[in-house]
Design an enzyme around this catalytic site. Structure first.
Site, PDB file in Angstrom:
ATOM      1  N   HIS A 143       0.858  -1.183   0.000  1.00  0.00           N
ATOM      2  CA  HIS A 143       0.000   0.000   0.000  1.00  0.00           C
ATOM      3  C   HIS A 143       0.893   1.231   0.000  1.00  0.00           C
ATOM      4  O   HIS A 143       1.901   1.275   0.691  1.00  0.00           O
ATOM      5  CB  HIS A 143      -0.963   0.017   1.194  1.00  0.00           C
ATOM      6  CG  HIS A 143      -0.315  -0.206   2.516  1.00  0.00           C
ATOM      7  ND1 HIS A 143       0.131  -1.438   2.941  1.00  0.00           N
ATOM      8  CD2 HIS A 143      -0.029   0.652   3.515  1.00  0.00           C
ATOM      9  CE1 HIS A 143       0.656  -1.331   4.152  1.00  0.00           C
ATOM     10  NE2 HIS A 143       0.576  -0.056   4.521  1.00  0.00           N
ATOM     11  N   GLN A 144       0.537   2.193  -0.828  1.00  0.00           N
ATOM     12  CA  GLN A 144       1.311   3.431  -0.929  1.00  0.00           C
ATOM     13  C   GLN A 144       0.600   4.537  -0.147  1.00  0.00           C
ATOM     14  O   GLN A 144      -0.570   4.810  -0.394  1.00  0.00           O
ATOM     15  CB  GLN A 144       1.477   3.859  -2.382  1.00  0.00           C
ATOM     16  CG  GLN A 144       2.193   5.197  -2.505  1.00  0.00           C
ATOM     17  CD  GLN A 144       2.977   5.311  -3.765  1.00  0.00           C
ATOM     18  OE1 GLN A 144       4.092   4.832  -3.824  1.00  0.00           O
ATOM     19  NE2 GLN A 144       2.401   5.933  -4.776  1.00  0.00           N
TER      20      GLN A 144
END
Length: 185
Positions: A143-144
């Protein structure tokens, strides 16, 4: 003779005390690791695998793409802190396929645009923590993070008070960002 105050009253623990303390009991779930995946597989309680099955409002989903989605962080560093996640349960950025890589980058750009429009963000922290040793809270599902920043947003509260003050409820932030999310057409 007056009875002495209880220890709770003396310390002001959990009672109104003219802002000498700011209680954030909801953060205890994060500290204890509640709802954290039990393993590295998609079926091991991964929240990033569960969230897409929820309504946008219940999952705090800001936007959905064909292979990634944007979701607000339940434990934000700043108001508007969101994450771009692939639907596929994958841990390593190098393991993303071309479609996932392109849409993840596009959603990150759209997040910046929406956050500037809604909150007037002056800067951003954008990045990924890959692996537990790198600081990933949920290392099994990439996840960014997209964290909006403003001049002076790091004040005494997080430094001294070890807490953050967020001016808006997550559901309200989600609705504003979803409305401002640029069309990918």
């Amino acid at each position: 003779m007056e009875e002495p105050e209880s220890r709770v009253e003396q310390a002001g623990a959990g009672v109104p005390d003219n802002f000498r303390r700011l209680w954030t009991p909801h953060r205890m779930a994060y500290i204890k690791g509640e709802n954290k995946p039990t393993g590295s597989d998609a079926g091991d309680g991964c929240p990033f695998c569960v969230i897409p099955g929820m309504s946008d409002e219940d999952g705090l989903i800001v936007a959905r793409g064909s292979v990634v989605y944007a979701v607000l962080n339940l434990y934000p560093y700043n108001s508007g802190h969101l994450m771009v996640c692939p639907y596929r349960h994958v841990a390593d950025y190098a393991a993303l396929d071309e479609r996932e890589t392109v849409e993840l980058a596009s959603f990150t750009q759209q997040a910046l645009t929406a956050l500037r429009k809604v909150s007037g963000a002056q800067g951003f922290n954008v990045g990924m923590n890959l692996g537990m040793v790198a600081g990933a809270g949920i290392a099994a599902h990439l996840h960014q993070h997209v964290v909006p920043r403003w001049g002076g947003d790091t004040n005494f509260m997080p430094v001294v008070g070890q807490t953050r003050v967020l001016p808006e409820l997550l559901r309200e932030t989600r609705a504003l960002l979803a409305e401002a999310w640029p069309s990918s057409e």
